[in-house]
Design a protein around this motif. Structure first.
Motif, PDB file in Angstrom:
ATOM      1  N   GLY A  29      -5.370   1.506  17.919  1.00 29.58           N
ATOM      2  CA  GLY A  29      -6.608   2.285  18.073  1.00 29.58           C
ATOM      3  C   GLY A  29      -6.322   3.702  18.522  1.00 29.58           C
ATOM      4  N   ILE A  30      -5.364   3.839  19.445  1.00 27.84           N
ATOM      5  CA  ILE A  30      -5.070   5.181  19.975  1.00 27.84           C
ATOM      6  C   ILE A  30      -4.346   6.018  18.920  1.00 27.84           C
ATOM      7  N   VAL A  31      -3.469   5.386  18.144  1.00 27.67           N
ATOM      8  CA  VAL A  31      -2.808   6.131  17.049  1.00 27.67           C
ATOM      9  C   VAL A  31      -3.867   6.665  16.078  1.00 27.67           C
ATOM     10  N   GLU A  32      -4.855   5.830  15.777  1.00 22.46           N
ATOM     11  CA  GLU A  32      -5.954   6.275  14.893  1.00 22.46           C
ATOM     12  C   GLU A  32      -6.694   7.461  15.515  1.00 22.46           C
ATOM     13  N   ASP A  33      -7.008   7.341  16.815  1.00 30.91           N
ATOM     14  CA  ASP A  33      -7.750   8.421  17.498  1.00 30.91           C
ATOM     15  C   ASP A  33      -6.965   9.728  17.435  1.00 30.91           C
ATOM     16  N   ILE A  34      -5.668   9.660  17.727  1.00 30.47           N
ATOM     17  CA  ILE A  34      -4.876  10.906  17.755  1.00 30.47           C
ATOM     18  C   ILE A  34      -4.798  11.500  16.349  1.00 30.47           C
ATOM     19  N   ALA A  35      -4.670  10.640  15.340  1.00 33.88           N
ATOM     20  CA  ALA A  35      -4.620  11.152  13.964  1.00 33.88           C
ATOM     21  C   ALA A  35      -5.924  11.877  13.619  1.00 33.88           C
ATOM     22  N   ALA A  36      -7.043  11.300  14.063  1.00 37.25           N
ATOM     23  CA  ALA A  36      -8.339  11.935  13.789  1.00 37.25           C
ATOM     24  C   ALA A  36      -8.435  13.282  14.497  1.00 37.25           C
ATOM     25  N   LEU A  37      -7.910  13.347  15.722  1.00 44.41           N
ATOM     26  CA  LEU A  37      -7.955  14.612  16.458  1.00 44.41           C
ATOM     27  C   LEU A  37      -7.012  15.644  15.826  1.00 44.41           C
ATOM     28  N   ARG A  77       5.949   1.671   7.542  1.00 44.13           N
ATOM     29  CA  ARG A  77       4.700   0.990   7.818  1.00 44.13           C
ATOM     30  C   ARG A  77       3.793   1.780   8.758  1.00 44.13           C
ATOM     31  N   ALA A  78       4.421   2.454   9.720  1.00 45.36           N
ATOM     32  CA  ALA A  78       3.661   2.966  10.859  1.00 45.36           C
ATOM     33  C   ALA A  78       2.602   3.998  10.467  1.00 45.36           C
ATOM     34  N   GLY A  79       2.816   4.672   9.341  1.00 42.74           N
ATOM     35  CA  GLY A  79       1.857   5.686   8.907  1.00 42.74           C
ATOM     36  C   GLY A  79       0.480   5.117   8.613  1.00 42.74           C
ATOM     37  N   LEU A  80       0.401   3.788   8.356  1.00 44.64           N
ATOM     38  CA  LEU A  80      -0.896   3.197   8.000  1.00 44.64           C
ATOM     39  C   LEU A  80      -1.930   3.384   9.105  1.00 44.64           C
ATOM     40  N   ALA A  81      -1.499   3.241  10.357  1.00 47.48           N
ATOM     41  CA  ALA A  81      -2.462   3.379  11.463  1.00 47.48           C
ATOM     42  C   ALA A  81      -2.974   4.815  11.538  1.00 47.48           C
ATOM     43  N   MET A  82      -2.081   5.780  11.311  1.00 47.13           N
ATOM     44  CA  MET A  82      -2.537   7.179  11.307  1.00 47.13           C
ATOM     45  C   MET A  82      -3.483   7.430  10.136  1.00 47.13           C
ATOM     46  N   ALA A  83      -3.170   6.847   8.978  1.00 49.27           N
ATOM     47  CA  ALA A  83      -4.026   7.054   7.799  1.00 49.27           C
ATOM     48  C   ALA A  83      -5.453   6.600   8.098  1.00 49.27           C
ATOM     49  N   ASN A  84      -5.586   5.467   8.809  1.00 49.03           N
ATOM     50  CA  ASN A  84      -6.939   4.995   9.153  1.00 49.03           C
ATOM     51  C   ASN A  84      -7.701   6.046   9.951  1.00 49.03           C
ATOM     52  N   GLY A  85      -7.018   6.720  10.856  1.00 48.16           N
ATOM     53  CA  GLY A  85      -7.665   7.755  11.665  1.00 48.16           C
ATOM     54  C   GLY A  85      -8.091   8.943  10.820  1.00 48.16           C
ATOM     55  N   VAL A  86      -7.217   9.366   9.914  1.00 50.50           N
ATOM     56  CA  VAL A  86      -7.544  10.516   9.056  1.00 50.50           C
ATOM     57  C   VAL A  86      -8.712  10.150   8.136  1.00 50.50           C
ATOM     58  N   LEU A  87      -8.707   8.901   7.649  1.00 47.05           N
ATOM     59  CA  LEU A  87      -9.763   8.478   6.717  1.00 47.05           C
ATOM     60  C   LEU A  87     -11.122   8.309   7.398  1.00 47.05           C
ATOM     61  N   LYS A  88     -11.118   8.185   8.730  1.00 46.76           N
ATOM     62  CA  LYS A  88     -12.415   8.174   9.427  1.00 46.76           C
ATOM     63  C   LYS A  88     -13.083   9.546   9.280  1.00 46.76           C
ATOM     64  N   ALA A  93     -11.316  10.784   0.803  1.00 46.34           N
ATOM     65  CA  ALA A  93      -9.986  11.195   0.324  1.00 46.34           C
ATOM     66  C   ALA A  93      -9.353  10.022  -0.415  1.00 46.34           C
ATOM     67  N   SER A  94      -8.432  10.345  -1.338  1.00 45.05           N
ATOM     68  CA  SER A  94      -7.661   9.285  -2.002  1.00 45.05           C
ATOM     69  C   SER A  94      -6.486   8.906  -1.101  1.00 45.05           C
ATOM     70  N   ILE A  95      -5.828   7.830  -1.471  1.00 48.04           N
ATOM     71  CA  ILE A  95      -4.699   7.348  -0.657  1.00 48.04           C
ATOM     72  C   ILE A  95      -3.482   7.149  -1.543  1.00 48.04           C
ATOM     73  N   GLY A  96      -2.362   7.702  -1.124  1.00 48.97           N
ATOM     74  CA  GLY A  96      -1.077   7.459  -1.787  1.00 48.97           C
ATOM     75  C   GLY A  96      -0.159   6.791  -0.777  1.00 48.97           C
ATOM     76  N   ILE A  97       0.754   5.986  -1.236  1.00 45.47           N
ATOM     77  CA  ILE A  97       1.617   5.245  -0.303  1.00 45.47           C
ATOM     78  C   ILE A  97       3.084   5.534  -0.603  1.00 45.47           C
ATOM     79  N   VAL A  98       3.832   5.862   0.458  1.00 47.44           N
ATOM     80  CA  VAL A  98       5.290   5.954   0.327  1.00 47.44           C
ATOM     81  C   VAL A  98       5.889   4.908   1.263  1.00 47.44           C
ATOM     82  N   GLY A  99       6.687   4.005   0.703  1.00 46.80           N
ATOM     83  CA  GLY A  99       7.338   2.976   1.521  1.00 46.80           C
ATOM     84  C   GLY A  99       8.787   3.340   1.757  1.00 46.80           C
ATOM     85  N   LEU A 100       9.124   3.573   3.019  1.00 49.23           N
ATOM     86  CA  LEU A 100      10.501   3.910   3.402  1.00 49.23           C
ATOM     87  C   LEU A 100      10.813   3.198   4.697  1.00 49.23           C
ATOM     88  N   TYR A 101      12.015   2.716   4.846  1.00 49.91           N
ATOM     89  CA  TYR A 101      12.432   2.284   6.184  1.00 49.91           C
ATOM     90  C   TYR A 101      13.795   2.886   6.467  1.00 49.91           C
TER      91      TYR A 101
END
Ligand code: PRP
Ligand code: URA
Length: 210
Positions: A29-37, A77-88, A93-101
């Protein structure tokens, strides 16, 4: 260009992320909030159009942001939580995915997924990943996107190390970086110090428990 966004609300939320006892649910939740900010700050660069609208009182001119012009690109994987914040903030916006580890021994990025919406050369890309450590993953992701024609890219992260910032600035000087914090550096395992630990494990609750 590097933008370190210093703000008491962001700093307070970052403190909660740093605490090792923060639960995966709260962490997400906090990762989403920071991404939105953060996207609020990135948004200061966006161009709006003037359109005419009818309010209940009368017609007026007002600003319109074409959200379809944006692609949010989480690095798995971790970018997904930030994406949720930006998408709020930019829900259309459209969504593109890059998978890297990151290979655990060499720390080099390994690509395993790449899927973008059409016309990425005409869109503004918001690439999101909470951690910029060596910069290997972000630099590889940005290169993959440029190879597909991406022209305008902002990179957003929560915590960065000076090494990662230097790498992105040198490999991709055209990409503006927005970070909530620049930490001291990296440890022997290339984790950011003091950092947040392994954010993928903290978000997805995949940490091995003793
Ligand atoms: C983390 C993080 C970045 C990368 C940063 O992902 O989310 O993508 O490491 O490190 P770097 O700057 O040194 O490349 P990780 O490889 O742990 O994958 P995960 O998100 O799937 O857990
Ligand atoms: N990946 C993480 O999850 N954390 C770090 O500190 C570095 C890479």
């Amino acid at each position: 260009m590097i933008h370190e966004i210093k703000n008491p609300i962001i700093n307070h939320k970052l403190t909660q992320l740093r605490r090792k006892e923060t639960s995966p649910k709260d962490f997400r939740g906090i990762v989403e909030d920071i991404a939105a900010l953060l996207v609020y700050e990135v948004g200061k660069n966006f161009k709006t159009q003037i359109i005419e609208v009818e309010t209940p009182i009368r017609n007026c001119h007002a600003e319109f942001l074409d959200e379809k012009n944006f692609i949010v690109v989480p690095i798995l994987r971790a970018g997904l939580a930030m994406a949720n914040g930006v998408l709020k903030i930019l829900p259309n916006a459209s969504i593109g995915i890059v998978g890297l580890y990151r290979n655990e021994k060499t720390f080099e990025p390994v690509e395993y997924f790449f899927k973008m919406p059409p016309c990425i050369n005409k869109k503004v890309l918001l690439v999101v990943d909470p951690m910029l450590a060596t910069g290997g993953s972000a630099s590889a992701a940005l290169q993959l996107l440029k190879n597909k024609g991406a022209q305008k890219i902002f990179f957003m992260c929560i915590v960065s190390a000076p090494q990662g910032l230097e790498k992105i600035s040198s490999d991709h000087p055209d990409v503006e970086i927005y970070t909530a914090a620049i930490d001291e550096g990296l440890n022997e395992n290339c984790y950011i110090v003091p950092g947040l630990g392994d954010v993928g494990d903290r978000i997805f609750d995949t940490l091995e428990k003793e």
